[in-house]
Motif scaffolding. Sequence first.
Motif, short mmCIF file in Angstrom:
data_model
loop_
_atom_site.label_atom_id
_atom_site.label_comp_id
_atom_site.label_asym_id
_atom_site.label_seq_id
_atom_site.Cartn_x
_atom_site.Cartn_y
_atom_site.Cartn_z
N ARG A 222 0.83 -1.21 0.00
CA ARG A 222 0.00 0.00 0.00
C ARG A 222 0.86 1.26 0.00
O ARG A 222 0.57 2.23 -0.69
CB ARG A 222 -0.94 -0.03 1.21
N VAL A 223 1.96 1.23 0.76
CA VAL A 223 2.87 2.39 0.77
C VAL A 223 3.48 2.57 -0.62
O VAL A 223 3.52 3.70 -1.15
CB VAL A 223 3.97 2.21 1.85
N LEU A 224 3.93 1.49 -1.24
CA LEU A 224 4.46 1.55 -2.60
C LEU A 224 3.39 2.07 -3.56
O LEU A 224 3.67 2.92 -4.42
CB LEU A 224 4.95 0.17 -3.05
N HIS A 225 2.17 1.57 -3.43
CA HIS A 225 1.05 1.94 -4.28
C HIS A 225 0.79 3.45 -4.20
O HIS A 225 0.74 4.14 -5.23
CB HIS A 225 -0.17 1.14 -3.82
N VAL A 226 0.64 3.97 -2.99
CA VAL A 226 0.36 5.40 -2.81
C VAL A 226 1.54 6.24 -3.31
O VAL A 226 1.34 7.25 -4.01
CB VAL A 226 0.03 5.70 -1.33
N ALA A 227 2.75 5.82 -2.98
CA ALA A 227 3.93 6.57 -3.43
C ALA A 227 4.02 6.60 -4.96
O ALA A 227 4.34 7.64 -5.55
CB ALA A 227 5.20 5.98 -2.83
N ALA A 228 3.72 5.47 -5.60
CA ALA A 228 3.76 5.41 -7.06
C ALA A 228 2.72 6.35 -7.67
O ALA A 228 3.01 7.09 -8.63
CB ALA A 228 3.53 3.98 -7.55
N VAL A 229 1.51 6.35 -7.14
CA VAL A 229 0.45 7.22 -7.65
C VAL A 229 0.83 8.68 -7.49
O VAL A 229 0.76 9.47 -8.45
CB VAL A 229 -0.90 6.92 -6.95
N LEU A 230 1.23 9.06 -6.30
CA LEU A 230 1.53 10.47 -6.05
C LEU A 230 2.73 10.94 -6.88
O LEU A 230 2.72 12.05 -7.42
CB LEU A 230 1.75 10.71 -4.56
#
Length: 160
Positions: A132-140
């Motif tokens: 989830r951290v990777l996911h959010v960081a990738a999106v932002l």
Amino acid sequence: MTHALQKPSSGLASSTPAVIRGAFALWVTAVAAGVFETVLAVGRMAADGTGSASEIAVGLAIRIPVFAAALLIAVQMRRGRRWARIALTLGLGVVGTASMVAQPIRAWAQGRSLSTALQEAGAMDFAFAASRVLHVAAVLTAVVLMFLPAATPHFANKRA
């Protein structure tokens, strides 16, 4: 003097700025993280009986088209379509991110501490959280890259 992020590569992507190629790779990363999180969630629901087959099917019926649409729109963004940049920003950057951080924020607002969550977490929880951290960081990061000055010319006059 050409900046490293503006230098095109050889081949098909030669007209695509590096920041756009990077944003595209991050959108693919975000989708892959979403798929991984879905697999973990479905596995957990199936293993502990918290989700019926129909609940799991409904969840998949929503997520799979969202993942496919995200990839298709990311391809259009890479091709320079301004509408795709806006769709990714609003749909995944704003709404998608809000949906991913709502549950942890709600838990924190209800008094659940990070310390308690970490003490109660198992391996699957840590895997999900890391994804989830990777996911959010990738999106932002993808959203930021799409709006850097080096990306702007890529979207000029490409509405169709």
